[in-house]
Design a protein around this motif. Structure first.
Motif, short mmCIF file in Angstrom:
data_model
loop_
_atom_site.label_atom_id
_atom_site.label_comp_id
_atom_site.label_asym_id
_atom_site.label_seq_id
_atom_site.Cartn_x
_atom_site.Cartn_y
_atom_site.Cartn_z
N PHE A 265 -9.94 4.87 -1.31
CA PHE A 265 -9.10 4.67 -0.11
C PHE A 265 -9.68 3.99 1.10
O PHE A 265 -9.13 3.24 1.61
CB PHE A 265 -8.39 5.97 0.22
CG PHE A 265 -7.22 5.97 1.53
CD1 PHE A 265 -6.40 5.17 1.55
CD2 PHE A 265 -8.03 6.64 2.64
CE1 PHE A 265 -5.51 5.26 2.87
CE2 PHE A 265 -7.40 6.18 3.95
CZ PHE A 265 -6.23 5.47 4.12
N ARG A 266 -10.82 4.52 1.34
CA ARG A 266 -11.54 4.05 2.54
C ARG A 266 -11.70 2.32 2.46
O ARG A 266 -11.48 1.61 3.52
CB ARG A 266 -12.63 4.61 3.07
CG ARG A 266 -12.36 6.01 3.79
CD ARG A 266 -13.39 6.78 3.98
NE ARG A 266 -14.36 6.08 4.98
CZ ARG A 266 -15.55 6.61 5.30
NH1 ARG A 266 -16.23 7.86 5.00
NH2 ARG A 266 -16.26 5.98 6.37
N ASN B 19 -8.21 0.60 1.88
CA ASN B 19 -7.46 0.69 3.23
C ASN B 19 -8.07 -0.28 4.27
O ASN B 19 -7.53 -1.30 5.00
CB ASN B 19 -7.52 1.85 3.83
CG ASN B 19 -6.69 2.02 4.95
OD1 ASN B 19 -5.48 1.54 5.13
ND2 ASN B 19 -7.13 2.56 6.16
N HIS C 194 -6.95 -3.66 3.27
CA HIS C 194 -5.42 -3.63 3.79
C HIS C 194 -5.54 -4.17 5.07
O HIS C 194 -4.59 -4.97 5.54
CB HIS C 194 -4.90 -2.28 3.39
CG HIS C 194 -3.51 -2.28 3.81
ND1 HIS C 194 -2.34 -2.99 3.37
CD2 HIS C 194 -2.99 -1.42 5.07
CE1 HIS C 194 -1.36 -2.62 4.21
NE2 HIS C 194 -1.53 -1.59 5.05
N LEU C 195 -6.25 -3.29 6.06
CA LEU C 195 -6.05 -3.72 7.49
C LEU C 195 -6.77 -5.13 7.82
O LEU C 195 -6.18 -5.67 8.59
CB LEU C 195 -6.90 -2.64 8.14
CG LEU C 195 -6.15 -1.19 7.79
CD1 LEU C 195 -6.83 -0.16 8.48
CD2 LEU C 195 -4.65 -1.24 8.66
N THR D 8 -1.88 -2.25 -2.65
CA THR D 8 -0.95 -1.91 -1.20
C THR D 8 -0.38 -0.75 -1.32
O THR D 8 -0.30 0.46 -0.63
CB THR D 8 -0.32 -3.14 -0.76
OG1 THR D 8 -0.81 -4.28 -0.36
CG2 THR D 8 0.54 -2.52 0.64
N VAL E 146 -2.68 2.39 -1.54
CA VAL E 146 -3.14 2.68 -0.35
C VAL E 146 -1.93 3.50 0.49
O VAL E 146 -2.12 4.62 1.31
CB VAL E 146 -3.51 1.33 0.65
CG1 VAL E 146 -3.74 1.55 1.98
CG2 VAL E 146 -4.87 1.00 -0.08
N HIS E 147 -0.75 3.08 0.47
CA HIS E 147 0.36 3.65 1.15
C HIS E 147 0.73 4.91 0.55
O HIS E 147 0.92 6.12 1.29
CB HIS E 147 1.53 2.77 0.94
CG HIS E 147 1.51 1.68 1.98
ND1 HIS E 147 2.41 1.49 3.23
CD2 HIS E 147 0.55 0.63 2.27
CE1 HIS E 147 2.06 0.46 3.82
NE2 HIS E 147 0.81 -0.12 3.31
N TYR F 79 -1.40 6.78 -0.79
CA TYR F 79 -2.67 7.77 -0.37
C TYR F 79 -2.21 8.48 0.98
O TYR F 79 -2.36 9.43 1.37
CB TYR F 79 -4.00 7.18 -0.46
CG TYR F 79 -5.08 7.89 0.12
CD1 TYR F 79 -5.90 8.70 -0.83
CD2 TYR F 79 -5.49 8.31 1.21
CE1 TYR F 79 -6.97 9.54 -0.64
CE2 TYR F 79 -6.41 9.43 1.89
CZ TYR F 79 -6.98 9.84 0.89
OH TYR F 79 -8.13 10.76 0.90
N TYR F 80 -1.83 7.39 1.97
CA TYR F 80 -1.44 7.86 3.18
C TYR F 80 -0.23 8.81 3.09
O TYR F 80 -0.39 9.87 3.96
CB TYR F 80 -0.90 6.63 4.01
CG TYR F 80 -1.98 5.55 4.73
CD1 TYR F 80 -2.31 6.17 6.01
CD2 TYR F 80 -2.12 4.49 4.62
CE1 TYR F 80 -3.19 5.36 6.73
CE2 TYR F 80 -2.95 3.62 5.21
CZ TYR F 80 -3.70 4.01 6.35
OH TYR F 80 -4.40 3.25 7.04
N ASP G 194 -3.21 1.67 11.38
CA ASP G 194 -3.65 2.84 10.67
C ASP G 194 -2.88 3.85 11.38
O ASP G 194 -2.38 4.61 10.29
CB ASP G 194 -5.26 2.83 10.76
CG ASP G 194 -5.53 3.79 10.13
OD1 ASP G 194 -5.08 4.72 9.66
OD2 ASP G 194 -7.06 3.65 9.71
N THR H 135 0.62 3.99 10.19
CA THR H 135 0.81 4.46 8.72
C THR H 135 0.64 5.98 8.46
O THR H 135 1.39 6.65 7.75
CB THR H 135 0.12 3.62 7.52
OG1 THR H 135 0.29 2.26 8.36
CG2 THR H 135 0.52 3.63 6.46
#
Length: 190
Positions: A9-10, A13, A16-17, A64, A67-68, A70-71, A179, A182
């Motif tokens: 994820f890190r 992400n 992603h960012l 994506t 990642v979303h 996981y958030y 971040d 989200t």
């Protein structure tokens, strides 16, 4: 649906960012060694979560989505946490100041007084972020990145205010804002 580990994820992400970044840029942004980041990127490319082109990495739609997801699962409790939501409301006030200051800095061709106010706003956010790092430890990386960019500005490197191709305070701020939005489950236009 791909389920990501915290480390995956890190890294993803970060991709992603940052949108398009090298392994070294991602490692710096997420606070991990490049030797840790590269295998994650390679595995993600192999499974169709991201693509690599000329040494830069771009998250694909499935990445994506992962990642979303996981958030959503990792930060679900924060979406109703009064402390976090109140912190975010205070951040929005500081965010408005920052946006105005960046615009003013750009329109005055880097006026020192405007730059000084802008840096104070960044330092205020950095101080305020300390309230969230016990809840979201990875936010310590933003504190470190802001500190590094402010130090470069203090040394006369004005590009670190808002140049889009480096880890400028503007880019870090933008990534952090996306971040935290989200994390709390709000769309960017809110």
């Amino acid at each position: 649906m791909t389920v990501l580990s915290e480390q995956e994820f890190r890294v993803l992400n970060g991709a992603h960012l940052k949108k398009m970044a090298t392994a070294a840029e991602l490692a710096s942004a997420v606070g991990l060694d490049v030797a840790v980041v590269e295998p994650v990127l390679n595995a993600a490319a192999g499974s169709g979560l991201l693509m690599a082109a000329e040494g830069r990495h771009l998250l694909l739609p499935e990445g994506t989505s992962a990642v979303h997801e996981y958030y959503r699962t990792a930060y679900e409790a924060m979406r109703s946490n009064d402390l976090v939501l109140a912190w975010y409301e205070r951040f929005e006030t500081v965010n408005e100041q920052f946006i105005k200051q960046v615009s003013e800095w750009q329109s005055t061709d880097g006026d020192e007084r405007v730059q000084s106010r802008l840096i104070k706003t960044v330092e205020r956010l950095t101080k305020n972020l300390r309230e969230l790092t016990p809840i979201v430890p990875r936010y310590e990386t933003y504190v470190d990145r802001f500190g590094g960019s402010v130090a470069r500005i203090d040394q006369g490197e004005k590009d670190f205010v808002c140049k889009p191709t480096i880890d400028s305070v503007h880019n870090i701020w933008f990534e952090f804002h996306e971040d935290i939005l989200t994390v709390i489950g709000r769309p960017r236009d809110t």
